[in-house]
Scaffold this active site. Structure first.
Site, PDB file in Angstrom:
ATOM      1  N   VAL A 140       8.150  46.061 -25.695  1.00  0.00           N
ATOM      2  CA  VAL A 140       9.659  46.064 -25.200  1.00  0.00           C
ATOM      3  C   VAL A 140       9.798  47.155 -24.406  1.00  0.00           C
ATOM      4  CG1 VAL A 140      12.220  46.502 -25.975  1.00  0.00           C
ATOM      5  CG2 VAL A 140      10.766  45.285 -27.491  1.00  0.00           C
ATOM      6  N   SER A 141      10.109  46.911 -22.948  1.00  0.00           N
ATOM      7  CA  SER A 141       9.877  47.754 -21.811  1.00  0.00           C
ATOM      8  C   SER A 141      10.963  48.830 -21.975  1.00  0.00           C
ATOM      9  CB  SER A 141      10.110  47.163 -20.685  1.00  0.00           C
ATOM     10  OG  SER A 141       9.295  45.986 -20.122  1.00  0.00           O
ATOM     11  N   ALA A 142      10.585  49.992 -21.366  1.00  0.00           N
ATOM     12  CA  ALA A 142      11.285  51.101 -21.140  1.00  0.00           C
ATOM     13  C   ALA A 142      12.776  51.047 -20.744  1.00  0.00           C
ATOM     14  CB  ALA A 142      10.780  52.394 -20.700  1.00  0.00           C
TER      15      ALA A 142
END
Length: 428
Positions: A75-77
Site C-alpha cells: 500500500v503506497s505511502a
C-alpha cells in the site's frame, strides 16, 4: 466507549493529520483529492499494520514479499498516492483503469469518479486481486471491478479509459496502455528511465504521449511479461564495485578490465546545493546527456577504497570505453552545502572527469530551477525524423516504445509543463 469506537476515532484523527500535512506541503492541491483522502479509511486496506504505521505520511505498508524477502505488493505511502491522484486529474463520470491492485487507490479513484464513473483495477497475482476484492467489498466499494489478468494487455473489455493509473514500477509502456486511452486520455505511470524511477503524467496526442508532470517516486516492479531486469558490470571482478545498466551493457565491457589499476582522477565543479535541496532533476539531466549512464554501488563489506562515493548504495555514474566515472558530493566548510565533483578511473580518467563536470556545470547554468525535462513516448520503430525532440535530446529504446528526454532552458516558460519537484536524498 468501546475499543472499536476508540480505534475509529483515532484513525480519523490520524487520517486528518496526514491530509493536513499533505495540504501544507502542496502534495494535495484540489478539494476533490482532499475529500477522497479524508473519507477513505486507509487502515482498512492495511490490516497488517498498526494504526500508527498505516498512517505514516511517507511510508508504504508492505503486504506481500517473495521468497527472497523482497516486497512485491504494498500500500503506497499517502504522499505518493496524493501527488499521483493530482497528476491523474480524475473527474466525476470518468472511466479509469488502475494497473496494480491493492484496494486503497481504487477506493480513492471510486470517490473521484463518483456514481457516474467506473473504476477497474487489474493485477497478475491472484493473491493480490483476491485481497483487493475482499477489502474493497468490506469498505463499501463493491462496484470497483477487480480483474485478474496480465496488466500489460490492459483490460480491453471496459476500454476506452479517460485515465490509466499504473501503481507498479514499469520499465516499458505496452501498446495496450496507449490504445485503450481516449483520444485525450491521460496515463500516469512510475516509469523507469535509465535506472531512475519517476511518476510521469502523460497526455495522449494521437499515437504518442507527452509529459505534463514528473515526480520522483519508488514502486515495486511489475511481474510477469512486463518485468525487466537490470544488468550488472562488476568492475573489479568481485561484488565490490557494481555498475547497474538499465538498457543493456556497454558494447565492449571488457575494456574496463584495467580501469582500476591506475590512480583516481578527481575534479570539483564549483556547483553547490543546499542540504535538503532537490537533486532529482540533476539526476535526470545527467541520465540524458551521459551516453554510458549507469548507477554505481559499492559493497561496504568488500570496500577497499578504490572508489570513494558519498553514497555507497547509489551514485550517478557513466562508462566511456576503458574509463568509468561517478558523481559525488562533499560538504562545504560551513557544512550547509554540498559541492558536486567527479571521480574517474581509466587511462583517460582525468579528461572524462572534466567532460562530466562540464555537464554538471551546464545543468547549473542552463536548467537548474527550470521547467525540467520533456518526456515523450513514441511507438517502437518510429524513425528519428518523426521525433521533434531530436536533435538535442536523447532517445531510449525499449521493447514497445521509444522514450525521448529533452530539456528546455530556464528561459522557456515554466508554464509549458507542470514539472513538480521533490527532495531526494543528498549524495545520490
Amino acid at each position: 466507549m468501546t475499543e472499536v469506537t476508540s480505534d475509529s476515532e483515532r484513525a480519523a484523527q490520524l487520517r486528518d493529520k496526514v491530509v493536513d500535512e499533505l495540504l501544507e506541503r502542496g502534495e494535495i492541491v484540489s478539494r476533490e483529492v482532499e475529500a477522497a483522502m479524508r473519507k477513505v479509511e486507509r487502515h482498512k486496506f492495511a490490516p497488517e499494520a498498526s494504526l500508527e504505521d498505516a498512517y505514516q505520511t511517507f511510508n508504504a505498508v508492505v503486504t506481500k514479499r517473495n521468497e527472497r524477502g523482497n516486497a512485491v505488493s504494498s500500500v503506497s505511502a499517502p504522499q505518493i498516492q496524493a501527488f499521483m491522484l493530482e497528476q491523474a486529474g480524475v473527474r466525476p463520470g470518468m472511466r479509469v483503469l488502475e494497473v496494480g491492485s491493492g484496494g486503497l487507490n481504487a477506493a480513492y479513484l471510486a470517490e473521484l469518479v463518483g456514481d457516474a464513473g467506473e473504476v477497474t483495477t487489474v493485477d497478475i497475482d491472484p493473491e493480490v486481486t483476491e485481497r483487493a476484492a475482499r477489502l474493497l467489498a468490506e469498505a463499501s466499494y463493491p462496484d470497483v471491478r477487480v480483474v485478474l489478468a496480465d496488466a500489460t494487455e490492459g483490460v480491453a473489455a471496459h476500454a476506452p479509459y479517460d485515465v490509466i493509473m499504473v501503481t507498479v514500477g514499469a520499465w516499458d509502456i505496452p501498446p495496450a496502455w496507449v490504445k485503450q486511452l481516449t483520444e485525450d486520455g491521460r496515463l500516469v505511470v512510475p516509469l523507469r528511465i535509465r535506472g531512475l524511477q519517476r511518476s510521469v503524467a502523460f497526455q495522449r496526442e494521437a499515437d504518442r504521449l507527452v509529459s505534463t508532470s514528473v515526480r520522483i517516486c519508488g514502486f515495486v516492479p511489475m511481474q510477469g511479461p512486463g518485468a525487466h531486469d537490470s544488468q550488472f558490470l562488476l568492475v573489479t571482478g568481485t561484488d565490490e564495485i557494481a555498475l547497474r545498466f538499465d538498457d543493456g551493457l556497454p558494447a565492449e565491457p571488457s575494456l574496463l578490465d584495467n580501469a582500476v589499476r591506475g590512480p583516481r582522477a578527481e575534479t570539483w565543479t564549483g556547483v553547490t546545493v543546499k542540504r535538503g535541496e532537490p537533486i532529482d532533476m540533476l539526476q535526470m539531466y545527467m541520465a540524458t546527456v551521459m551516453s554510458g549512464f549507469c548507477i554505481m554501488s559499492v559493497d561496504k563489506d568488500l570496500d577497499t577504497g578504490i572508489v570513494a562515493p558519498w553514497n555507497k548504495r547509489f551514485s550517478m555514474a557513466a562508462v566511456d570505453g576503458p574509463n568509468f566515472a561517478y558523481i559525488t558530493p562533499r560538504l562545504t566548510e560551513d557544512e550547509q552545502f554540498f559541492e558536486y565533483g567527479v571521480h574517474a578511473l581509466g587511462p583517460d580518467g582525468a579528461d572524462f572527469a572534466e567532460v562530466i563536470a562540464g555537464h554538471v556545470r551546464t545543468w547549473d547554468r542552463e536548467h537548474r530551477g527550470g521547467p525540467g525535462p520533456r518526456i515523450a513516448v513514441y511507438p517502437a520503430g518510429t524513425p528519428d525524423g518523426r521525433i521533434p525532440e531530436l536533435p538535442g535530446g536523447r532517445v531510449i529504446d525499449k521493447d514497445h516504445c521509444r522514450v525521448t528526454l529533452s530539456w528546455p532552458s530556464t528561459a522557456t516558460a515554466a508554464g509549458d509543463q507542470d514539472v513538480q519537484y521533490h527532495t531526494a536524498e543528498q549524495g545520490e
